[in-house]
Design an enzyme around this catalytic site. Structure first.
Site, PDB file in Angstrom:
ATOM      1  N   HIS A   1       9.892  -0.314   2.105  1.00 16.56           N
ATOM      2  CA  HIS A   1       9.804   0.374   0.820  1.00 16.56           C
ATOM      3  C   HIS A   1      10.987   1.319   0.605  1.00 16.56           C
ATOM      4  O   HIS A   1      11.449   1.498  -0.519  1.00 16.56           O
ATOM      5  CB  HIS A   1       8.496   1.165   0.765  1.00 16.56           C
ATOM      6  CG  HIS A   1       8.214   1.778  -0.570  1.00 16.56           C
ATOM      7  ND1 HIS A   1       7.769   1.045  -1.646  1.00 16.56           N
ATOM      8  CD2 HIS A   1       8.312   3.058  -1.011  1.00 16.56           C
ATOM      9  CE1 HIS A   1       7.602   1.847  -2.678  1.00 16.56           C
ATOM     10  NE2 HIS A   1       7.921   3.076  -2.325  1.00 16.56           N
TER      11      HIS A   1
ATOM     12  N   HIS B   1       3.745   1.048  -7.440  1.00 14.86           N
ATOM     13  CA  HIS B   1       2.764   1.735  -6.595  1.00 14.86           C
ATOM     14  C   HIS B   1       1.606   0.765  -6.369  1.00 14.86           C
ATOM     15  O   HIS B   1       0.432   1.088  -6.579  1.00 14.86           O
ATOM     16  CB  HIS B   1       2.302   3.042  -7.241  1.00 14.86           C
ATOM     17  CG  HIS B   1       2.414   4.225  -6.330  1.00 14.86           C
ATOM     18  ND1 HIS B   1       1.425   5.141  -6.137  1.00 14.86           N
ATOM     19  CD2 HIS B   1       3.430   4.624  -5.515  1.00 14.86           C
ATOM     20  CE1 HIS B   1       1.815   6.066  -5.274  1.00 14.86           C
ATOM     21  NE2 HIS B   1       3.030   5.766  -4.878  1.00 14.86           N
TER      22      HIS B   1
END
EC number: 6.3.5.3
Length: 752
Positions: free
Chosen positions: A58, A107
Site C-alpha cells: 500500500h 480504502h
C-alpha cells in the site's frame, strides 16, 4: 512487540541473533534480509515496525512502480501542471491565479472489515492529502463498487459505507458532488471504496512535504495517537482476505470529523501566516511515513523524541506509536522563531500540538524513547528505496475463450413488446437504476458553490464568485470492459470520464486514478494491471491529460477469486463561467434531440448483455481517442455558445438509458425515431464509445449542424423533447410514470 530490555540501536547491534517477527508484520524473508543489509545489523523493533509498514504494498508500490513509471515517461506536455506525481496530491493551474489540487485513493479492505469507519476515514485521509498541499478542500467524490445487489452481505457493507461517507463529509461541510455505485458479484468479498477530493488555492500557497533547514522544529498536531489502526491501511491492503468473516476490526482507524474540521481551519490559518516550511499528513503508516518522507524529501536529517507524542493510550509501545494510523493528525516543519505563533493558532482552534523533534544537518532519521536511541536509519531507505518487484505476468489462458464468447451473438428481442420489456428491465436493473437512496444521504450543496452534482455527468464547483470560474470532476471505470480487454478497458474509463467532463461544458485538464486489482502474485492479475497502466498512459498521452497522482490497490481478492480489473479514472476540467454549464435534464418541450458520434453493434461487456443474459464475453467497444477529443471540443463550444440546452454522454445502457435519465430529471418525455442504417435494438442498447445525446433549441439547429459538419462529427437528428412518455416510433411507448417507478424503486427495495 515490546521487549525487555528496551530494544535500542546499541542493543540490536550487540544481539544479532535475536528473532524478530518480520513475517507477522508482512515482510518476506528476503525483504527482512535486505533491511539487515541496509543497516549493517539487525533492526530494532521500532525500525522493523517502520520498514514493515513503509515497505508494504500500500505504501511502497513495490509490485506496481515498474509499470507506473509510464505515467511520467509518457506524460504529455501540459502547461497547466504545477505539481505532479510524488507529492500528496497533484496540482493544476485553472487560470486567474487559482490552482486546484485533486486526488483519488482507496480504502477498500478497511471498509469491508468495518464499513462505517473504513469509509469515513477514507474521506478523512484524502481530505488531509488536499490540506497538506496548501489548499482548502471544496468537494469530495466517491466511486464505489459492491457485491451482488441482492446478496445479504451487501446489506451489511453498503449502508455502512454510505453512512460513513455521508457522516464524515457532511460533518466537514464538504459537498459530495460525484462518483458512481456499481454492483457485481466479483466485488462480494472485496468492495471498492475509492474516495476523491478537490481543493482550491492561489498559486503562491502551494506547500510540499519536505523537512529542510537544520534547527527547524517538527510539530505533531491534531488528535492524540491511539491503538486504533495499528498497521491499518498499510497492512490490511497488502494481503488477500480469506473466506472467513472479517476479523481485523482493531486494524481499522476510527474517525472524528469534528476534529478534522478544526485541523483544516488551524492548518489553513498557519499557511496564511506563512508559518510552515514543510507539511505531511499522517495517513497510512502514520508517524513512520510522516517522519521518513519529510526527512527524505528535505535537505537534512531529523531527530524525534517519541516520548513527546500525545497518546490516548499510555500503554502503547514505541513500535505501536510508529505504526498507529490514528486519524486527524498532521506533521509540520516550522522555523524556531515561528513555533510560538504556530502553537498559539493550534490552541485557538483547540488542536493539540507538540514539538516532537527537529531537523538536523545530518542525513539520518534518529528516534529516541526514554532517552535511548531506538531508530537510526537513512530515511530514504524507509520512504523511497523499498523493494521493487518485476512480478511475472502472462496473458491468462482463459482470455481468448472469454473474448470468443461474443455478446453480439446473444438472442435479441424478436418483437416490439420484447424490446419494450427489455428497456424496462434495463432501467430497473441495480446498476442502471436511480441511486437517489444512496446519494440523498450526502449533502451536495453545503458551502453554496455546487453547480452540478449527482446524477449529472460530472460534478461542478464554482471557485470564484465574481468571474464564475469553476471546475468539474468525473470518475468512471467499467470492470466488465477491463476484464474483456484491460488495455481498452482502461482507455474506455479515461474516455468516459473525459467525455463526462466535456458534456457539462468544462475542458478536461488532468487525471488522477485509483487502480484496483487482485493479487500481484498471480501472473494473470499482473498482466491485467500492466495492460491497464499501459492503456491509461497511452490514452493520457494522446488526449494531453497528464496523470497527476493516484493510488494502487492490490490484493482485492478472496481466496483464488480476484475482482474484475477495475481502473477508476478521475478527470478534472475547468470552465470559465459556470453559468454556461450544460445539465443532463431535458429543459424545454420542442427541442430537437441529436445523437453525436457513430453507433455500431457493440455489446461486449454491455449492460444489456448483463441484465438480460447474465453474460460477460466478447470484446468491449472500440476506443477512438481522436473522436473523443473532437466530441469534447464540440460539446464545450456548443455549451459556451448556447447551442445546446442539455447533454448526456452515452455509456452503460446505451442511448435508451441516457434518454430515460434526461427525461426523468427534466420531467419531459421524448419521441424517438430510429435513424437510417440502424435497427431499433442496436439504436437503443449499443454501448459504442465517443457518443452523446444533446437537446438543441430549434433556433440553433442550423448553426449546430453547421459546426458539426465543418468539424466532421456525425450528428443525427433522432427525435424531439415532447409529452409525458418515451415513444420509439413504430415500436413502443412507455409513460414517464412507469419508467420512474422502474428506475427509482429498485435500490430502496433491495436495501430496506
Amino acid at each position: 512487540m515490546s521487549r525487555t530490555p528496551l530494544d535500542t540501536v546499541e542493543h540490536a547491534a550487540a544481539t544479532p541473533d535475536v528473532e524478530l517477527p518480520w513475517a507477522e508484520l508482512g515482510l518476506k524473508k528476503d525483504e527482512y534480509e535486505r533491511v539487515v543489509e541496509i543497516l549493517g545489523r539487525r533492526p530494532t523493533g521500532a525500525e522493523l515496525a517502520m520498514y514493515s509498514v513503509m515497505w508494504s504494498e500500500h505504501c511502497s508500490y513495490k509490485s506496481s512502480k515498474v509499470h507506473l513509471r509510464q505515467f511520467g515517461e509518457k506524460a504529455p506536455e501540459n502547461d497547466a501542471m504545477l505539481v505532479g506525481i510524488g507529492e500528496n496530491a497533484g496540482v493544476v493551474d485553472v487560470g486567474q491565479g487559482y490552482a486546484v489540487t485533486f486526488k483519488v485513493e482507496s480504502h477498500n479492505h478497511p471498509s469491508y472489515v468495518e464499513p462505517y469507519q473504513g469509509a469515513a476515514t477514507g474521506v478523512g485521509g484524502i481530505v488531509r492529502d488536499i490540506i497538506a498541499m496548501g489548499a482548502r478542500p471544496v468537494a469530495v467524490v466517491d466511486p464505489l463498487r459492491f457485491g451482488a445487489a441482492d446478496h445479504p452481505d451487501t446489506k451489511r457493507v453498503l449502508p455502512g459505507v454510505v453512512a460513513g461517507i455521508g457522516g464524515y463529509g457532511n460533518c466537514l461541510g464538504l459537498p459530495n458532488i460525484g462518483g458512481e455505485v456499481v454492483f457485481d458479484a466479483c466485488y462480494q468479498g472485496n468492495p471498492l471504496v475509492n474516495a476523491g477530493a478537490i481543493g482550491v488555492m492561489r498559486h503562491e500557497d502551494i506547500h510540499l512535504a519536505k523537512a529542510s533547514g537544520a534547527g527547524n522544529q517538527v510539530i505533531l498536531y491534531g488528535a492524540r495517537t491511539g491503538g486504533d489502526g495499528i498497521g491499518g491501511a498499510s497492512i490490511l491492503a497488502s494481503e488477500t482476505f480469506d473466506d472467513a468473516k472479517p476479523s481485523k476490526r482493531p486494524a481499522v482507524q476510527v474517525g472524528d470529523p469534528f476534529q478534522e474540521k478544526l485541523l483544516i481551519e488551524c492548518t489553513l490559518e498557519a499557511f496564511k501566516e506563512k508559518l510552515v516550511v514543510g507539511i505531511q499528513d499522517l495517513g497510512a503508516a502514520g508517524l513512520s511515513c510522516a517522519t521518513s518522507e519529510l526527512a527524505s524529501n528535505g535537505s537534512g536529517g531529523m531527530r524525534v523524541t517519541l516520548d513527546d507524542v500525545p497518546l490516548r493510550d499510555s500503554t502503547l509501545s514505541p513500535e505501536e506509536i510508529l505504526m498507529s494510523e490514528s486519524q486527524e493528525r498532521m506533521c509540520a516543519v516550522v522555523e524556531p522563531d515561528k513555533v510560538e505563533r504556530f502553537l498559539e493558532i493550534c490552541e485557538k482552534w483547540d488542536v493539540i500540538a507538540t514539538v516532537i523533534g527537529e531537523v538536523t544537518d545530518g542525513d539520518r532519521l534518529e528516534i529516541f524513547w526514554h532517552g535511548e536511541k531506538i531508530v537510526d536509519v537513512d530515511p530514504r531507505t524507509v520512504a523511497h528505496e523499498g523493494p521493487t518487484y518485476e512480478r511475472p505476468y502472462a496473458r491468462p489462458s482463459w482470455q481468448d475463450e472469454l473474448q470468443a464468447d461474443d455478446a453480439n451473438k446473444l438472442p435479441r428481442p424478436a418483437t416490439s413488446d420484447e424490446l419494450k420489456d427489455q428497456v424496462l428491465k434495463l432501467v430497473a436493473s441495480p446498476n442502471q437504476a436511480s441511486k437517489k437512496w444512496i446519494t440523498s444521504q450526502y449533502d451536495h450543496f453545503v458551502q453554496g458553490n455546487t453547480v452540478l452534482a449527482q446524477p449529472e455527468d460530472s460534478g461542478m464547483i464554482r471557485i470564484d464568485e465574481e468571474t464564475g470560474l469553476g471546475v468539474a470532476i468525473a470518475t468512471d471505470g467499467n470492470g466488465r470492459y477491463a476484464k474483456l480487454d484491460p488495455y481498452t478497458g482502461a482507455q474506455l474509463a479515461l474516455a468516459e470520464a473525459y467525455r463526462n467532463v466535456a458534456t457539462t461544458g468544462a475542458k478536461p485538464l488532468a487525471v488522477s486514478d485509483c487502480l484496483n486489482f487482485g493479487s500481484p502474485e498471480d501472473p494473470a492479475v499482473m498482466w491485467q494491471f500492466a495492460e491497464a497502466v499501459r492503456g491509461l498512459a497511452d490514452g493520457c498521452q494522446q488526449l494531453g491529460t497528464p496523470v497527476t497522482g493516484g493510488n494502487v490497490s492490490l490484493y482485492n481478492q478472496t481466496g483464488e477469486a480476484a475482482i474484475h480489473p477495475t481502473p477508476v479514472v478521475a478527470v478534472l476540467g475547468v470552465i470559465d463561467d459556470v453559468a454556461r454549464r450544460t445539465p443532463v435534464a431535458f429543459q424545454e418541450e420542442g427541442q430537437l434531440l441529436y445523437l453525436l458520434g457513430d453507433t455500431r453493434e457493440e455489446f461486449g461487456g454491455s449492460a444489456w448483455s448483463q441484465v438480460i443474459h447474465d453474460h460477460l464475453g466478447g470484446l468491449p467497444p472500440k476506443v477512438d481517442l481522436e473522436r473523443e477529443r473532437l466530441l469534447a471540443e464540440i460539446l464545450i463550444a456548443a455549451s459556451r455558445d448556447g447551442m445546446i440546452d442539455s447533454a448526456h454522454d452515452l455509456s452503460d445502457g446505451g442511448l435508451i438509458q441516457a434518454v430515460v435519465e434526461s427525461a426523468l430529471l427534466g420531467d419531459k418525455g421524448a419521441r424517438l425515431i430510429v435513424p437510417d442504417g440502424l435497427d431499433a435494438f442496436t439504436f437503443l442498447f449499443s454501448e459504442s464509445a465517443g457518443r452523446a445525446v444533446v437537446a438543441v433549441p430549434r433556433s440553433e439547429e442550423v448553426r449546430f449542424n453547421d459546426m458539426c459538419g465543418a468539424r466532421g462529427l456525425p450528428a443525427t437528428r433522432i427525435g424531439v423533447v415532447d409529452g409525458d412518455t418515451i415513444e420509439l416510433q413504430g415500436e413502443f411507448e412507455l409513460s414517464l410514470a412507469e419508467l420512474r417507478t422502474a428506475h427509482e424503486e429498485t435500490i430502496p427495495a433491495l436495501l430496506k
